[in-house]
Design a protein around this motif. Structure first.
Motif, mmCIF file in Angstrom:
data_model
loop_
_atom_site.group_PDB
_atom_site.id
_atom_site.type_symbol
_atom_site.label_atom_id
_atom_site.label_comp_id
_atom_site.label_asym_id
_atom_site.label_seq_id
_atom_site.Cartn_x
_atom_site.Cartn_y
_atom_site.Cartn_z
ATOM 1 N N ILE A 285 3.437 -0.008 -1.583
ATOM 2 C CA ILE A 285 3.045 1.210 -0.874
ATOM 3 C C ILE A 285 2.089 2.019 -1.762
ATOM 4 O O ILE A 285 2.403 2.327 -2.904
ATOM 5 N N ASP A 286 0.924 2.360 -1.210
ATOM 6 C CA ASP A 286 -0.106 3.060 -1.991
ATOM 7 C C ASP A 286 0.128 4.561 -2.076
ATOM 8 O O ASP A 286 -0.246 5.201 -3.060
ATOM 9 N N VAL A 363 -6.874 9.192 -1.498
ATOM 10 C CA VAL A 363 -6.294 8.281 -2.477
ATOM 11 C C VAL A 363 -7.170 7.036 -2.544
ATOM 12 O O VAL A 363 -7.415 6.382 -1.515
ATOM 13 N N ASP A 364 -7.655 6.698 -3.714
ATOM 14 C CA ASP A 364 -8.529 5.537 -3.870
ATOM 15 C C ASP A 364 -7.825 4.259 -3.416
ATOM 16 O O ASP A 364 -6.689 3.977 -3.807
ATOM 17 N N GLY A 365 -8.504 3.499 -2.569
ATOM 18 C CA GLY A 365 -7.980 2.214 -2.140
ATOM 19 C C GLY A 365 -6.741 2.281 -1.286
ATOM 20 O O GLY A 365 -5.963 1.310 -1.242
ATOM 21 N N ALA A 366 -6.532 3.376 -0.578
ATOM 22 C CA ALA A 366 -5.316 3.539 0.231
ATOM 23 C C ALA A 366 -5.311 2.554 1.393
ATOM 24 O O ALA A 366 -6.180 2.610 2.272
ATOM 25 N N GLU A 367 -4.347 1.657 1.399
ATOM 26 C CA GLU A 367 -4.227 0.667 2.466
ATOM 27 C C GLU A 367 -2.846 0.629 3.104
ATOM 28 O O GLU A 367 -2.687 0.106 4.206
ATOM 29 N N THR A 368 -1.840 1.159 2.428
ATOM 30 C CA THR A 368 -0.468 1.115 2.952
ATOM 31 C C THR A 368 0.222 2.455 2.727
ATOM 32 O O THR A 368 -0.023 3.127 1.728
ATOM 33 N N CYS A 369 1.106 2.809 3.649
ATOM 34 C CA CYS A 369 1.777 4.104 3.552
ATOM 35 C C CYS A 369 3.173 4.028 4.162
ATOM 36 O O CYS A 369 3.388 3.358 5.178
ATOM 37 N N LEU A 370 4.108 4.734 3.544
ATOM 38 C CA LEU A 370 5.399 5.020 4.161
ATOM 39 C C LEU A 370 5.365 6.450 4.680
ATOM 40 O O LEU A 370 4.938 7.369 3.970
ATOM 41 N N VAL A 371 5.805 6.646 5.919
ATOM 42 C CA VAL A 371 6.049 7.989 6.454
ATOM 43 C C VAL A 371 7.537 8.078 6.756
ATOM 44 O O VAL A 371 8.084 7.228 7.469
#
Length: 386
Positions: A285-286, A363-371
């Motif tokens: 996670i990014d 965020v540099d290179g943000a590809e994945t996230c948890l919400v």
């Protein structure tokens, strides 16, 4: 098709919209909702007549038919509501996404509209002459507000793990710094220092003013459709990779102190089922958008979702991990503490902006996230990816 592939990456968030945010706005909740939804549909390039699914909160005061009629929707094929306020936004999105993934509906809208600046709209402002519901286990003992209940948990956490107020301050300080870089945040022009945090008035020991969410007005909307359709739409899609709701065994709302482990909250139940479905784990996670009506909820969620070990979240945050340039940026628009309080809906829109590459604090290179949603209520979470 397996259980997980039936849902994984089958739907996407394709539009987001919001109104202005303020301590008090003149519009009604219906007007705010319609403006945010219209903006989200315009963002997606979808005509209102195509919408056939709606998701919202049980605490939403505007009924679905008012929304549909005012915005010119066609026939609806799915509509649902999710309870528990701060625990609801991911559930509302996830349920609409499931309906679309299963072919029940084609285009869904989820919204949250609030007039929190109006004291009459605050559900904790009233006083009951007699308590005969589940609050009878906490209200008579002086835990009259959610902040009191979370404060008890934080004091226990400090006792068990040696955490300090200075470490807890790192949550509010990191999010205020993000808000200072966000032109839409209510606290954009109000920097915070450690000394100003420590000197702030106490609300419920050990939680001070800056450990509490804002009181604010506004609305946010999210548009969801099938991933296979996104090539025809205006914006880059944000895929809904995994979704779960969760509630612990014998849960007691907000005050789950009697459980065998009060720190394995409903977030623990949600997390286990979420990661089971996901090809993306905590280490991949990014950045994270973690529900933060009160700053300790961020610490508890960091541990429940596996970003650090038990008792390690305070030091993890204090070491800069959740701040700008950290290993896990958290609540990068300022969150509920410093951007706006809309029961966490702003955490979803910020996740979408980050994954599109257009956030104010990118965020540099943000590809994945948890919400995630509220740690101390029945809740839900999403894994989103570019």
């Amino acid at each position: 098709m397996t259980q997980t592939t039936a849902f994984k990456d089958r739907t996407a968030i394709v539009g987001i919209g919001q109104t202005a945010f303020a301590k008090s706005l003149p519009e009604t909740e219906l007007q705010l909702a319609c403006r945010a939804i219209r903006a989200a549909l315009d963002d997606a390039g979808i005509d209102p007549g195509e919408v056939d699914a709606l998701g919202c909160f049980t605490q939403e005061t505007t009924p679905e038919f008012e929304i549909a009629r005012n915005l010119g929707f066609g026939e609806l094929h799915f509509f649902s509501q999710v309870a528990h306020g701060g625990g609801a936004i991911c559930g509302a999105i996830g349920q609409v996404a499931m309906a679309i993934a299963l072919g029940v509906a084609k285009v869904g809208v989820v919204w949250r509209s609030r007039k929190r600046g109006d004291p009459s709209k605050r559900q904790w402002a009233g006083v009951q002459p007699r308590i005969d519901d589940h609050w009878k286990w906490s209200r008579p003992h002086g835990l009259s507000r959610p902040v009191d209940e979370v404060a008890v948990m934080m004091r226990r956490y400090m006792h068990d793990h040696g955490a300090t107020r200075e470490q807890l301050a790192s949550v509010a300080l990191a999010q205020r710094a993000y808000a200072n870089g966000n032109p839409d945040a209510l606290m954009r022009e109000k920097p915070m220092t450690l000394s100003s945090y420590l000197d702030a008035r106490m609300i419920s020991d050990p939680l001070c003013l800056f450990d509490n969410c804002l009181e604010s007005d506004g609305a946010i909307a999210i548009v969801v459709t099938a991933a296979e359709r996104v090539r025809d739409l205006r914006r880059s899609p944000v895929l809904i990779h995994a979704f779960s709701q969760g509630m612990t065994r014998e849960h007691q709302l907000m005050t789950d102190y009697h459980g065998a482990d009060p720190f394995r909250s409903s977030s623990g139940a949600t997390a286990a089922n979420l990661w089971r479905q996901s090809d993306i784990g905590p280490a991949e996670i990014d950045f994270a958008q973690i529900y933060d009506a009160f700053s300790p909820l961020v610490l508890f969620s960091l541990e429940n979702y596996g970003f650090c070990g038990r008792g390690e979240a305070a030091a993890f945050a204090a070491g800069g991990a959740i701040a700008k340039g950290g290993s896990l940026p958290v609540n990068t628009s300022g969150g509920s503490l410093s951007e706006v309080y809309l029961h966490g809906a702003n955490l979803v829109t910020e996740a979408v902006r980050q994954l599109r590459g257009e956030a104010a604090n990118q965020v540099d290179g943000a590809e994945t996230c948890l919400v995630s949603t509220c740690d101390s209520t029945p809740n839900g979470a999403l894994v989103l990816r570019r």
